[in-house]
Design a protein around this motif. Structure first.
Motif, mmCIF file in Angstrom:
data_model
loop_
_atom_site.group_PDB
_atom_site.id
_atom_site.type_symbol
_atom_site.label_atom_id
_atom_site.label_comp_id
_atom_site.label_asym_id
_atom_site.label_seq_id
_atom_site.Cartn_x
_atom_site.Cartn_y
_atom_site.Cartn_z
ATOM 1 N N PHE D 171 0.813 -1.215 0.000
ATOM 2 C CA PHE D 171 0.000 0.000 0.000
ATOM 3 C C PHE D 171 0.851 1.271 0.000
ATOM 4 O O PHE D 171 0.505 2.243 -0.645
ATOM 5 N N ILE D 172 1.946 1.263 0.772
ATOM 6 C CA ILE D 172 2.794 2.451 0.864
ATOM 7 C C ILE D 172 4.042 2.190 0.038
ATOM 8 O O ILE D 172 4.944 1.471 0.470
ATOM 9 N N LYS D 173 4.083 2.762 -1.163
ATOM 10 C CA LYS D 173 5.177 2.439 -2.087
ATOM 11 C C LYS D 173 6.297 3.454 -1.980
ATOM 12 O O LYS D 173 6.085 4.590 -1.607
ATOM 13 N N ASP D 174 7.474 3.011 -2.327
ATOM 14 C CA ASP D 174 8.638 3.894 -2.462
ATOM 15 C C ASP D 174 8.966 4.621 -1.170
ATOM 16 O O ASP D 174 9.456 5.740 -1.197
ATOM 17 N N ASN D 175 8.692 3.995 -0.006
ATOM 18 C CA ASN D 175 9.121 4.565 1.261
ATOM 19 C C ASN D 175 10.441 3.895 1.651
ATOM 20 O O ASN D 175 10.465 2.733 2.046
ATOM 21 N N ILE D 176 11.526 4.655 1.515
ATOM 22 C CA ILE D 176 12.860 4.053 1.641
ATOM 23 C C ILE D 176 13.103 3.484 3.041
ATOM 24 O O ILE D 176 13.748 2.436 3.197
ATOM 25 N N VAL D 177 12.550 4.143 4.074
ATOM 26 C CA VAL D 177 12.746 3.648 5.443
ATOM 27 C C VAL D 177 12.137 2.255 5.592
ATOM 28 O O VAL D 177 12.758 1.331 6.119
ATOM 29 N N LEU D 178 10.921 2.112 5.083
ATOM 30 C CA LEU D 178 10.232 0.836 5.171
ATOM 31 C C LEU D 178 10.976 -0.243 4.388
ATOM 32 O O LEU D 178 11.153 -1.379 4.853
ATOM 33 N N GLU D 179 11.434 0.109 3.177
ATOM 34 C CA GLU D 179 12.113 -0.862 2.323
ATOM 35 C C GLU D 179 13.400 -1.366 2.964
ATOM 36 O O GLU D 179 13.672 -2.569 2.998
ATOM 37 N N LEU D 180 14.191 -0.398 3.524
ATOM 38 C CA LEU D 180 15.457 -0.808 4.147
ATOM 39 C C LEU D 180 15.193 -1.628 5.408
ATOM 40 O O LEU D 180 15.954 -2.549 5.724
ATOM 41 N N PHE D 181 14.111 -1.299 6.125
ATOM 42 C CA PHE D 181 13.778 -2.068 7.319
ATOM 43 C C PHE D 181 13.445 -3.517 6.944
ATOM 44 O O PHE D 181 13.849 -4.464 7.627
ATOM 45 N N GLY D 182 12.733 -3.691 5.823
ATOM 46 C CA GLY D 182 12.443 -5.035 5.329
ATOM 47 C C GLY D 182 13.717 -5.789 4.994
ATOM 48 O O GLY D 182 13.883 -6.965 5.354
ATOM 49 N N ALA D 183 14.644 -5.099 4.322
ATOM 50 C CA ALA D 183 15.923 -5.726 3.983
ATOM 51 C C ALA D 183 16.686 -6.106 5.246
ATOM 52 O O ALA D 183 17.307 -7.179 5.325
ATOM 53 N N CYS D 184 16.614 -5.203 6.255
ATOM 54 C CA CYS D 184 17.300 -5.449 7.527
ATOM 55 C C CYS D 184 16.757 -6.717 8.192
ATOM 56 O O CYS D 184 17.518 -7.487 8.783
ATOM 57 N N MET D 185 15.454 -6.935 8.083
ATOM 58 C CA MET D 185 14.859 -8.129 8.680
ATOM 59 C C MET D 185 15.396 -9.395 8.010
ATOM 60 O O MET D 185 15.593 -10.422 8.654
ATOM 61 N N PHE D 186 15.642 -9.323 6.679
ATOM 62 C CA PHE D 186 16.229 -10.475 5.991
ATOM 63 C C PHE D 186 17.638 -10.746 6.504
ATOM 64 O O PHE D 186 18.025 -11.903 6.712
ATOM 65 N N ILE D 187 18.427 -9.664 6.681
ATOM 66 C CA ILE D 187 19.794 -9.849 7.164
ATOM 67 C C ILE D 187 19.773 -10.432 8.569
ATOM 68 O O ILE D 187 20.526 -11.363 8.895
ATOM 69 N N LEU D 188 18.871 -9.901 9.419
ATOM 70 C CA LEU D 188 18.752 -10.415 10.783
ATOM 71 C C LEU D 188 18.407 -11.903 10.763
ATOM 72 O O LEU D 188 18.992 -12.715 11.492
ATOM 73 N N GLN D 189 17.446 -12.263 9.880
ATOM 74 C CA GLN D 189 17.040 -13.667 9.772
ATOM 75 C C GLN D 189 18.216 -14.541 9.349
ATOM 76 O O GLN D 189 18.448 -15.619 9.928
ATOM 77 N N GLY D 190 18.971 -14.051 8.363
ATOM 78 C CA GLY D 190 20.117 -14.813 7.891
ATOM 79 C C GLY D 190 21.152 -15.033 8.975
ATOM 80 O O GLY D 190 21.620 -16.167 9.196
ATOM 81 N N SER D 191 21.483 -13.940 9.693
ATOM 82 C CA SER D 191 22.524 -14.089 10.719
ATOM 83 C C SER D 191 22.010 -14.951 11.872
ATOM 84 O O SER D 191 22.774 -15.662 12.514
#
Lengths: 279, 279, 279, 279
Positions: D171-191
């Protein structure tokens, strides 16, 4: 107060509040849709309505707290009994706390009318009042017989949904569906208070078996019927208010149009003058 | 640190943070509403305010971590005791972790002022700091006496509501109701830390019975009173700040208007020149 | 009704509803995207579609309630057996209540077409119908063997996600991804009803061991496969409908363009006249 | 696969995915902010990037499923062992199901590039893939020793927060904070996958006591440190990518500006001509 009256009084209060909100929201919605696009002022009766609502809530909360404190078996403003090292009538104090937050919510309604407080504070405080009510009830139901606990925990459904509903209204304003749904939750809560009273303190007939599983199943279903009735009541009330207002305002409009026709020439000239002033 | 001081220090920290946020949000809100529509620049004091806030948070977090590590009965930077095959003072390490995230949040406040980091990161990091605090507290309260567990789990209410509040602020910016509600949650958290201290480590008088159900019921109600007081404090503080700023800015405006009258001719000519330059 | 048929009937109902919603949403989406920007009217077939949908829901709900009441082993409109002091066939009454809310939802679809009811009420009532279904199922699964309870509680996943989905649609309108996801939840629910029927009342082959943990693990995974199939079905159906409509409308457009070329001069003159009228 | 490798492989996969998403989002964000306001086209490399991402996801999912099926102790595509009346290697089948949904998500990334599928489907399918992963893990951890269950249930935190994050992105597109937070969750999951591997199947040193409460407390705190490191990694990666891109594009711009200076007269004349055409 653990008797029928102690559930009928808040029940009536929430029923009245629910119907009042339905009427208020429909009136505001009618005003919004019937206005031309440019004029976005609030209706003239709105300020008085908010004062009235706030006053009623504060008065109700004050009476509620006083009654809970000074009934015959109440705590009479004593909180801690130092002689017995025990708390005095915590149930009454908890009910008083619930009333207090509805009073706070009422005081914000009053301020809303005076434009100083930011828009949305009245909804937030109503949401908080419901949250506190649900919060206290949640720890209320501990260690009771199954049916008693179940019927009280079902009360949390309209309370917390209502709280969520008014919280969302802080951000999404003037959405009639959301507003009426909030009012519906109040009506559901009110009728469910009556249901609790009828089940736990039956006026006549046999008492309910508080441990029979079938009773719990029936009460769960009964809650859904209350929801259906609450939806129906909101639908009927709002249709009734809508058509009543429409008929009255059409009568008024006919007169207004008549008056306009007489004065149209003058007013159009005025408008032109004003426009040229603005430019 | 399991004593009164160990609860009073974070309590004071969160109380101060709550009041500071209230003042900051009201100042920003006043600036927003008093500005003409075209000018949307931030107030001149905003950058300095953010630096100050960030600096204080980082300093507070650093001091907090150092204190937790190097108090007399602290872990002194030892994490694992290989001799006894056991962890060293995990409680202190956990508190240090909580401080760490508030420090991270503070470092984002600083960057916010330098426009490089996208808007909203400071709120997100504050939300994360609260989330981590709540997350660690949630597993903290395991296997304690009922009242101790209950009073600590009530702390989770303002922590998680605050985290949700700041998370929503990432998307809905400049909503004064939401901002003040977040500040209110900090004040509630701070005052509740004091309450925990008074209950678990009473300075004088008898100790509380940690297993009596009535105590739990009282504490639940007491939490609602803290909420009411926190709402009142935020309302008073913001009214006070609002009217103080208004009086000062009106004085300033009178002078400004006086100066404008003198220089109006020149400035209007200047404005015209600027406009023609822009075209 | 505790047999295969009693799960196959609602399963078929939800499967049909899911496919119907997919087709409807794709048609509406095609209409929205193919229209020029100025024209925002609803498609001509939309009103009739809503009437049809509402009628089918009401009819289905009515039939469902009647069947639940007047099957051979049904309650025959008796709720309380005063002789035995017990409730009569509460299961059937609960199923009837679920149908009732889908009927209410259907009646709102009809009203939606007549423009009197505010936009979003139809979604809200569908959301409520799903919520009530989930709410009753939640208390349904008490005191059953593990696999039975698990397979029914998995049903709550599409029910509550669907309810949340339609609730969000009250606020976020015309979002095709959200709409198709809601339809997908209906298809998942329908296919899962069949799965419940196959597991609990196998048509042939051995009965399932309701207490084996591995069966629970398989069913959990099986649910994910149903989700994958439901996603695939929605994707295929919507692609099929989209390309079918596109081919037909392109044929129609060719004709329309031909007609326009003939009448273009006249229409452009007309448009100019209309514009000058409006000014 | 219950060994260190079985946790290191998905861990590396999620770490890579997280870093890749960080780089992609920063590139897109740079493109958005550096473009003049009128031009809202996607960058030229975007389509290729999406194809690559989708292809990698599908390839990874395919390899994952194949490995889970055809390792030495795998099910070799047998689901039910009719001889023993038992399911064959359900764990491997469950892992395969998780990979399947990441594959579905990858196939939507590809379609995203071809503009046929509505915007947001790729996020929705990624959200669903994470939801299914969390859903299966939730029933995975039943009946294990406390530390094993706890360390796996902590994995659910980044999984479900990530799922919620990508769901909001629909719903909320192109919000860089949200996008990077999603990426951060992937990194957290991986580690965290690596951490699980190190704890449950230590490469060297003593095995962990799976029932000691202090170990659980340390792991909880350790999770927060992983979060802090993940935030730091995302911050460093995005700063690095941002400044690298900036330096390269500034070099390019200098050349472009030089070219513009030569051709500025012509182009300004052209622009004027175009404007007069449009009027």
């Amino acid at each position: 107060m653990a008797n029928f009256g102690g559930h009928a009084i808040p029940g009536s209060f929430f029923l009245l509040l629910g119907f009042w909100l339905t009427v208020k929201y429909i009136l505001q919605h009618y005003w919004r849709t019937s206005q031309p696009k440019g004029r976005q002022i609030m209706p003239p009766f709105s300020k008085r309505m908010h004062y009235l609502e706030g006053g009623c809530l504060i008065f109700g909360a004050f009476v509620g707290i006083m009654v809970e404190q000074f009934v015959v078996d109440g705590p009479h403003a004593h909180l801690y009994d130092t002689a017995n090292h025990s708390w005095v009538k915590l149930m009454n104090w908890q009910h008083g706390t619930m009333y207090l937050f509805f009073g706070i919510s009422g005081s914000n309604c009053r301020q809303h009318a005076s434009k100083l407080v930011p828009v949305g504070v009245d909804r937030l405080s109503l949401s908080l009042a419901l949250f506190v009510e649900g919060f206290l009830f949640y720890y209320h139901v501990h260690m009771r017989p199954p049916l008693d606990a179940h019927i009280h925990s079902l009360l949390l459904v309209p309370v917390f949904i209502g709280a969520a509903c008014f919280m969302v209204e802080v951000f999404i304003k003037d959405n009639i569906v959301l507003e009426l749904f909030g009012a519906c939750m109040f009506i559901l809560q009110g009728s469910w208070f009556y249901q609790i009273g009828f089940v736990l303190y039956p006026l006549r007939g046999p008492v309910w078996d508080l441990k029979m599983h079938n009773n719990i199943m029936f009460i769960t279903m009964c809650f859904c019927w209350h929801l259906a009735v609450a939806l129906l009541l909101v639908a009927c009330t709002s249709s009734f208010v809508w058509f009543t207002v429409k008929r009255f305002s059409e009568k008024g409009q006919d007169i207004e149009i008549g008056m306009r026709n007489t004065s149209s020439k003058t007013s159009s000239q005025k408008a032109l003058l004003e426009e040229s002033d603005e430019e």
